[in-house]
Design a protein around this motif. Sequence first.
Motif, PDB file in Angstrom:
ATOM      1  N   ILE A  26       0.839  -1.205   0.000  1.00 37.86           N
ATOM      2  CA  ILE A  26       0.000   0.000   0.000  1.00 37.86           C
ATOM      3  C   ILE A  26       0.871   1.250   0.000  1.00 37.86           C
ATOM      4  CG2 ILE A  26      -1.693   1.338   1.302  1.00 37.86           C
ATOM      5  CD1 ILE A  26      -2.815  -1.316   2.344  1.00 37.86           C
ATOM      6  N   LEU A  27       1.910   1.257   0.829  1.00 37.64           N
ATOM      7  CA  LEU A  27       2.796   2.415   0.896  1.00 37.64           C
ATOM      8  C   LEU A  27       3.560   2.598  -0.408  1.00 37.64           C
ATOM      9  CD1 LEU A  27       4.168   2.037   4.536  1.00 37.64           C
ATOM     10  CD2 LEU A  27       2.382   3.593   3.719  1.00 37.64           C
ATOM     11  N   ALA A  28       3.926   1.489  -1.056  1.00 33.27           N
ATOM     12  CA  ALA A  28       4.600   1.585  -2.356  1.00 33.27           C
ATOM     13  C   ALA A  28       3.660   2.185  -3.395  1.00 33.27           C
ATOM     14  CB  ALA A  28       5.077   0.207  -2.804  1.00 33.27           C
ATOM     15  N   HIS A  29       2.379   1.826  -3.306  1.00 38.37           N
ATOM     16  CA  HIS A  29       1.373   2.411  -4.206  1.00 38.37           C
ATOM     17  C   HIS A  29       1.281   3.919  -3.987  1.00 38.37           C
ATOM     18  CE1 HIS A  29      -2.367   2.517  -6.574  1.00 38.37           C
ATOM     19  NE2 HIS A  29      -2.824   3.354  -5.660  1.00 38.37           N
ATOM     20  N   VAL A  30       1.319   4.332  -2.711  1.00 39.09           N
ATOM     21  CA  VAL A  30       1.285   5.759  -2.384  1.00 39.09           C
ATOM     22  C   VAL A  30       2.542   6.455  -2.904  1.00 39.09           C
ATOM     23  CG1 VAL A  30       1.337   7.425  -0.491  1.00 39.09           C
ATOM     24  CG2 VAL A  30      -0.199   5.449  -0.366  1.00 39.09           C
ATOM     25  N   THR A  71      -0.576  13.633   2.465  1.00 38.82           N
ATOM     26  CA  THR A  71      -0.904  12.383   1.789  1.00 38.82           C
ATOM     27  C   THR A  71      -1.975  11.615   2.549  1.00 38.82           C
ATOM     28  OG1 THR A  71       1.362  12.257   0.939  1.00 38.82           O
ATOM     29  CG2 THR A  71       0.053  10.242   0.848  1.00 38.82           C
ATOM     30  N   ALA A  72      -1.860  11.581   3.878  1.00 39.12           N
ATOM     31  CA  ALA A  72      -2.874  10.914   4.696  1.00 39.12           C
ATOM     32  C   ALA A  72      -4.235  11.560   4.507  1.00 39.12           C
ATOM     33  CB  ALA A  72      -2.462  10.965   6.172  1.00 39.12           C
ATOM     34  N   SER A  73      -4.259  12.883   4.464  1.00 29.03           N
ATOM     35  CA  SER A  73      -5.536  13.589   4.300  1.00 29.03           C
ATOM     36  C   SER A  73      -6.155  13.298   2.943  1.00 29.03           C
ATOM     37  CB  SER A  73      -5.344  15.098   4.493  1.00 29.03           C
ATOM     38  OG  SER A  73      -4.671  15.684   3.396  1.00 29.03           O
ATOM     39  N   LEU A  74      -5.322  13.143   1.910  1.00 34.63           N
ATOM     40  CA  LEU A  74      -5.842  12.823   0.576  1.00 34.63           C
ATOM     41  C   LEU A  74      -6.447  11.419   0.547  1.00 34.63           C
ATOM     42  CD1 LEU A  74      -3.066  14.224  -1.816  1.00 34.63           C
ATOM     43  CD2 LEU A  74      -5.208  15.305  -1.117  1.00 34.63           C
ATOM     44  N   ILE A  75      -5.786  10.473   1.208  1.00 33.54           N
ATOM     45  CA  ILE A  75      -6.311   9.103   1.263  1.00 33.54           C
ATOM     46  C   ILE A  75      -7.666   9.097   1.961  1.00 33.54           C
ATOM     47  CG2 ILE A  75      -5.955   6.812   2.260  1.00 33.54           C
ATOM     48  CD1 ILE A  75      -2.954   7.224   1.835  1.00 33.54           C
ATOM     49  N   HIS A  76      -7.761   9.803   3.077  1.00 34.69           N
ATOM     50  CA  HIS A  76      -9.029   9.875   3.799  1.00 34.69           C
ATOM     51  C   HIS A  76     -10.087  10.622   2.982  1.00 34.69           C
ATOM     52  CE1 HIS A  76      -6.983   9.167   7.958  1.00 34.69           C
ATOM     53  NE2 HIS A  76      -7.203   8.056   7.310  1.00 34.69           N
ATOM     54  N   SER A 104      -4.383   2.831   6.423  1.00 37.92           N
ATOM     55  CA  SER A 104      -3.103   3.299   5.875  1.00 37.92           C
ATOM     56  C   SER A 104      -2.964   4.804   6.041  1.00 37.92           C
ATOM     57  CB  SER A 104      -2.968   2.910   4.403  1.00 37.92           C
ATOM     58  OG  SER A 104      -3.983   3.500   3.611  1.00 37.92           O
ATOM     59  N   GLY A 105      -4.086   5.536   5.926  1.00 43.05           N
ATOM     60  CA  GLY A 105      -4.039   6.968   6.200  1.00 43.05           C
ATOM     61  C   GLY A 105      -3.676   7.247   7.643  1.00 43.05           C
ATOM     62  N   ASP A 106      -4.249   6.462   8.561  1.00 42.95           N
ATOM     63  CA  ASP A 106      -3.905   6.599   9.979  1.00 42.95           C
ATOM     64  C   ASP A 106      -2.423   6.319  10.205  1.00 42.95           C
ATOM     65  OD1 ASP A 106      -6.544   7.142  10.469  1.00 42.95           O
ATOM     66  OD2 ASP A 106      -7.024   5.155  11.266  1.00 42.95           O
ATOM     67  N   PHE A 107      -1.902   5.309   9.500  1.00 42.46           N
ATOM     68  CA  PHE A 107      -0.487   4.973   9.651  1.00 42.46           C
ATOM     69  C   PHE A 107       0.396   6.133   9.190  1.00 42.46           C
ATOM     70  CE2 PHE A 107       3.498   3.076   8.101  1.00 42.46           C
ATOM     71  CZ  PHE A 107       3.916   2.439   9.265  1.00 42.46           C
ATOM     72  N   LEU A 108       0.016   6.771   8.080  1.00 44.48           N
ATOM     73  CA  LEU A 108       0.789   7.920   7.594  1.00 44.48           C
ATOM     74  C   LEU A 108       0.732   9.085   8.583  1.00 44.48           C
ATOM     75  CD1 LEU A 108      -0.089   7.926   3.788  1.00 44.48           C
ATOM     76  CD2 LEU A 108       2.059   7.241   4.852  1.00 44.48           C
ATOM     77  N   LEU A 109      -0.410   9.265   9.243  1.00 43.90           N
ATOM     78  CA  LEU A 109      -0.502  10.305  10.269  1.00 43.90           C
ATOM     79  C   LEU A 109       0.481  10.032  11.399  1.00 43.90           C
ATOM     80  CD1 LEU A 109      -4.366  10.837  10.550  1.00 43.90           C
ATOM     81  CD2 LEU A 109      -2.697  12.436   9.599  1.00 43.90           C
ATOM     82  N   SER A 110       0.609   8.769  11.786  1.00 46.99           N
ATOM     83  CA  SER A 110       1.558   8.438  12.853  1.00 46.99           C
ATOM     84  C   SER A 110       2.986   8.697  12.402  1.00 46.99           C
ATOM     85  CB  SER A 110       1.391   6.977  13.286  1.00 46.99           C
ATOM     86  OG  SER A 110       1.921   6.080  12.330  1.00 46.99           O
ATOM     87  N   LEU A 111       3.266   8.418  11.123  1.00 46.70           N
ATOM     88  CA  LEU A 111       4.607   8.702  10.601  1.00 46.70           C
ATOM     89  C   LEU A 111       4.890  10.205  10.605  1.00 46.70           C
ATOM     90  CD1 LEU A 111       4.896   6.318   7.500  1.00 46.70           C
ATOM     91  CD2 LEU A 111       5.858   5.992   9.790  1.00 46.70           C
ATOM     92  N   ALA A 112       3.872  11.005  10.277  1.00 42.67           N
ATOM     93  CA  ALA A 112       4.045  12.458  10.287  1.00 42.67           C
ATOM     94  C   ALA A 112       4.391  12.947  11.687  1.00 42.67           C
ATOM     95  CB  ALA A 112       2.770  13.135   9.784  1.00 42.67           C
ATOM     96  N   LEU A 113       3.688  12.415  12.691  1.00 39.74           N
ATOM     97  CA  LEU A 113       3.978  12.808  14.071  1.00 39.74           C
ATOM     98  C   LEU A 113       5.378  12.371  14.480  1.00 39.74           C
ATOM     99  CD1 LEU A 113       0.544  12.011  15.752  1.00 39.74           C
ATOM    100  CD2 LEU A 113       1.486  14.257  15.192  1.00 39.74           C
ATOM    101  N   LEU A 114       5.789  11.190  14.025  1.00 36.47           N
ATOM    102  CA  LEU A 114       7.137  10.702  14.341  1.00 36.47           C
ATOM    103  C   LEU A 114       8.197  11.626  13.755  1.00 36.47           C
ATOM    104  CD1 LEU A 114       8.930   8.503  15.561  1.00 36.47           C
ATOM    105  CD2 LEU A 114       8.691   7.220  13.417  1.00 36.47           C
TER     106      LEU A 114
END
Length: 323
Positions: A26-30, A71-76, A104-114
């Motif tokens: 999924i992340l590779a697709h993004v 990117t997370a916001s676009l997925i959502h 996957s959008g939630d996961f990207l949000l966690s990466l942004a916070l990290l």
Amino acid sequence: MAGDLERYEALFRHSLEHENDLLGRILAHVAARRGKMMRPLLVLLVSRAFSGAEASEGTLRSAVALELLHTASLIHDDVVDQSALRRGQQSVNSVYGNQLAVLSGDFLLSLALLETARTADLRVVEIIARLGGTLASGEVRQTENVERPETTEADYFAVIRSKTAALFEACARLGALGAGAGAADVERAARLGELVGLCFQIRDDIFDFYADGGQGDADGKLGKPTGADMAEGKLTLPVIHALGAAPSAEMSALAARVKQREATAEEIARLVDFAKQSGGIAYARSVMSRLAAEACALAGKMGASDVAQALTNYVNFVVGRDF
């Protein structure tokens, strides 16, 4: 800027690597949906304007965090809007379903916070955290606008300030902060970012009225179909202005059907033609040009002449882009 962009891209690609097979795919697709890099480029250009040197690691991580959040916001958003395409490619939800898209959008949000935590700068953490809330509230406000009987120009700008301008404003603000700019310069940069974001969204909305992005009526450059926004119940600046400038009971009734998501493709096409013929496109372009002029005036005073020129070129590209 080549060195800064290469360092940014390496960090961004690395952030999207994951050992889990499904999430990794999924992340590779993004990651494959490589955009124009407009947001990270603004961070790096503003940073260069105030520091005169390569971007710091903190600035680069700020840029990565912003793009991950975006990117997370676009997925959502694609899940909310039931969109099948994003940047001419299948959306995550159309390939993997809504459940995995949301996760996957939630996961990207966690990466942004990290990434914000890795800057070790609480100002960055606060800006990114507030931005996430602003983007979500903008989406809620847009949904409210769809449900209201009428949408005013003030309603339209309230939405695009929250959904698009706030993101570009954060880019410029973080670029200035990362370069150690003073408070007045940070606010000046933030205003530049806000203006760029407003222009970006108005230009994007004009795309929806032409198959080639607004250069004419021939089929061609743009993957976004004409009337796509209205198919989702959204009225944008060209139609909003046309309805006010050339009142028509028939067109108002069509606009109401658009907002109720009951309009046919033929009815949407009629409303598109009405907006063009009643000065809606010309008005949107005039507003965009006025905002761009203010942005160019600010850009021309930032940093050394070559960086100031690059920022001015950036603004002009936003206004003149055809994709």
